[in-house]
Design a protein around this motif. Structure first.
Motif, short mmCIF file in Angstrom:
data_model
loop_
_atom_site.label_atom_id
_atom_site.label_comp_id
_atom_site.label_asym_id
_atom_site.label_seq_id
_atom_site.Cartn_x
_atom_site.Cartn_y
_atom_site.Cartn_z
N ASP A 1 15.47 -23.73 16.32
CA ASP A 1 15.04 -24.79 17.52
C ASP A 1 14.01 -24.05 18.22
O ASP A 1 13.59 -22.88 18.22
CB ASP A 1 16.34 -24.76 18.51
N GLY A 2 13.08 -24.87 18.91
CA GLY A 2 11.90 -24.29 19.75
C GLY A 2 10.58 -25.27 19.00
O GLY A 2 10.72 -25.93 18.35
N VAL A 3 9.62 -24.75 20.07
CA VAL A 3 8.38 -25.35 19.83
C VAL A 3 7.83 -24.54 18.80
O VAL A 3 7.14 -23.35 18.93
CB VAL A 3 7.47 -25.44 21.05
N TYR A 4 7.48 -25.03 17.48
CA TYR A 4 6.86 -24.28 16.51
C TYR A 4 5.29 -24.77 16.31
O TYR A 4 5.15 -26.03 16.22
CB TYR A 4 7.28 -24.42 15.17
N SER A 5 4.31 -23.78 16.45
CA SER A 5 2.81 -24.01 16.67
C SER A 5 2.34 -24.26 15.23
O SER A 5 1.18 -24.72 14.92
CB SER A 5 2.15 -23.23 17.42
N GLY A 6 3.00 -23.33 14.03
CA GLY A 6 2.06 -23.45 12.86
C GLY A 6 3.04 -22.98 11.69
O GLY A 6 4.18 -22.29 12.05
N VAL A 7 2.72 -23.12 10.49
CA VAL A 7 3.16 -22.78 9.39
C VAL A 7 1.98 -22.11 8.45
O VAL A 7 0.95 -22.99 8.44
CB VAL A 7 4.29 -23.49 8.72
N ALA A 8 2.44 -21.14 7.60
CA ALA A 8 1.24 -20.81 6.80
C ALA A 8 1.89 -20.18 5.65
O ALA A 8 2.70 -19.28 5.71
CB ALA A 8 0.35 -19.81 7.24
N ALA A 9 1.67 -20.53 4.35
CA ALA A 9 2.11 -19.75 3.01
C ALA A 9 1.02 -19.28 2.08
O ALA A 9 -0.18 -19.44 2.33
CB ALA A 9 2.67 -20.90 1.97
N VAL A 10 1.43 -17.52 1.90
CA VAL A 10 0.50 -16.92 1.27
C VAL A 10 0.96 -17.15 -0.28
O VAL A 10 1.99 -17.56 -0.68
CB VAL A 10 0.83 -15.46 1.51
N GLY A 11 0.08 -16.57 -1.12
CA GLY A 11 0.01 -16.81 -2.59
C GLY A 11 1.40 -16.04 -3.10
O GLY A 11 2.05 -16.68 -4.16
N SER A 12 1.78 -15.23 -2.39
CA SER A 12 3.24 -14.73 -2.91
C SER A 12 4.38 -15.56 -2.93
O SER A 12 5.56 -15.34 -3.39
CB SER A 12 3.71 -13.34 -2.41
N GLY A 13 4.21 -16.68 -2.05
CA GLY A 13 5.17 -17.72 -1.83
C GLY A 13 5.97 -17.46 -0.50
O GLY A 13 6.82 -17.99 -0.10
N THR A 14 5.51 -16.47 0.28
CA THR A 14 6.14 -16.08 1.51
C THR A 14 5.42 -17.02 2.58
O THR A 14 4.50 -17.18 2.64
CB THR A 14 5.87 -14.79 1.93
N LEU A 15 6.38 -17.97 3.28
CA LEU A 15 6.14 -18.87 4.32
C LEU A 15 6.43 -18.01 5.61
O LEU A 15 7.18 -17.48 5.88
CB LEU A 15 7.07 -19.85 3.99
N LEU B 1 -0.80 -20.26 18.74
CA LEU B 1 -1.28 -21.77 19.15
C LEU B 1 -1.53 -22.42 17.58
O LEU B 1 -1.24 -23.30 17.57
CB LEU B 1 -2.53 -21.57 19.79
N ALA B 2 -1.68 -21.74 16.66
CA ALA B 2 -2.27 -21.98 15.38
C ALA B 2 -2.05 -20.80 14.40
O ALA B 2 -2.24 -19.86 14.74
CB ALA B 2 -3.30 -22.60 15.22
N MET B 3 -1.87 -20.93 13.11
CA MET B 3 -1.93 -20.06 12.01
C MET B 3 -2.27 -20.57 10.78
O MET B 3 -2.30 -21.74 10.43
CB MET B 3 -0.33 -19.49 11.80
N LEU B 4 -3.09 -19.69 9.93
CA LEU B 4 -3.57 -20.05 8.77
C LEU B 4 -3.58 -18.76 7.71
O LEU B 4 -3.77 -17.84 7.99
CB LEU B 4 -5.05 -20.30 8.83
N ALA B 5 -3.33 -19.04 6.27
CA ALA B 5 -3.38 -18.01 5.37
C ALA B 5 -4.58 -18.25 4.78
O ALA B 5 -5.23 -18.99 4.16
CB ALA B 5 -2.30 -18.18 4.30
N ASP B 6 -5.31 -17.13 4.35
CA ASP B 6 -6.46 -17.03 3.66
C ASP B 6 -6.20 -16.72 2.06
O ASP B 6 -4.86 -16.45 1.82
CB ASP B 6 -7.55 -15.97 4.13
N ARG B 7 -7.27 -16.70 1.48
CA ARG B 7 -6.99 -16.24 -0.23
C ARG B 7 -6.67 -14.89 -0.56
O ARG B 7 -6.22 -14.44 -1.37
CB ARG B 7 -8.47 -16.58 -0.93
N GLU B 8 -6.79 -13.95 0.53
CA GLU B 8 -6.44 -12.73 0.26
C GLU B 8 -4.96 -12.66 0.78
O GLU B 8 -4.43 -11.21 1.07
CB GLU B 8 -7.31 -11.67 0.84
N ASP B 9 -4.27 -13.43 1.00
CA ASP B 9 -2.80 -13.42 1.42
C ASP B 9 -2.62 -12.95 2.91
O ASP B 9 -1.80 -12.41 3.34
CB ASP B 9 -1.85 -12.79 0.60
N ASN B 10 -3.89 -12.90 3.69
CA ASN B 10 -3.77 -12.43 5.26
C ASN B 10 -3.09 -13.72 6.08
O ASN B 10 -3.61 -14.96 5.37
CB ASN B 10 -5.00 -12.02 5.76
N VAL B 11 -2.45 -13.72 7.00
CA VAL B 11 -2.19 -14.75 7.77
C VAL B 11 -2.75 -14.40 9.07
O VAL B 11 -2.71 -13.52 9.74
CB VAL B 11 -0.50 -14.77 8.10
#
Length: 174
Positions: free
Chosen positions: A116-130, A162-172
């Motif tokens: 529950d709660g206000v979720y601002s962002g989701v991001a998945a890295v290449g290993s499959g971790t969300l 406020l937001a999130m993003l994963a890059d090609r090097e699996d950084n969030v």
């Protein structure tokens, strides 16, 4: 001037969400579409538009509604498409779903902390971790290890995100 709500680049084309509609810049000319999105986002190689509890995908020639399995209330804030599963952050929680037979979406509710709660962002890295982050200080940053959600603040001390993003090097990035 026009207010920009969100920008995304997809297949070499710049897309912009505005209060008047979504538009794209093609050969220096803006082409407007009559759909109003609060955010445009590229994930899983596809372009998505989000507004309230609606989610659309760009097919290359038109916007198609995906009809996510949401109640009429929650407002979509972010989406991540990864290996056939959609993860959506909303103003009232975190939702995951998979397309089933006949295109019917099946909701997936993995175990873990209360979502529950206000979720601002989701991001998945290449290993499959969300990863998912809230806009509230009571939960903070969580990750999905493939079977359950785990609270993992990574030293953030439950700051607002406020937001999130994963890059090609699996950084969030938050």
């Amino acid at each position: 001037g026009r207010e920009t709500l969100s920008l995304a680049a997809h297949d070499g084309i710049l897309w912009e969400a505005t209060p008047d509609g979504v538009r794209r810049l093609v050969n220096g000319v803006w082409e407007m579409f009559p759909l109003v999105f609060e955010r445009v986002r590229v994930t899983g190689g596809e372009l998505y538009g989000m507004a309230e509890n609606r989610l659309h995908r760009w097919s290359g020639s038109a916007w198609t509604s995906l009809n996510p399995p949401l109640d009429s209330g929650p407002s979509i804030r972010d989406v991540e498409a990864f290996e056939g599963t959609f993860s959506v952050s909303t103003q009232s929680g975190l939702i995951r779903w998979q397309a089933g037979a006949g295109g019917i979406a099946r909701r997936v509710l993995p175990p873990g902390p209360p979502l529950d709660g206000v979720y601002s962002g989701v991001a998945a890295v290449g290993s499959g971790t969300l990863w998912a982050a809230t806009s509230e200080q009571d939960l903070g940053l969580i990750r999905f290890d493939g079977s359950r959600w785990i609270q993992d603040d990574q030293g953030m001390q439950r700051e607002w995100t406020l937001a999130m993003l994963a890059d090609r090097e699996d950084n969030v990035w938050l």
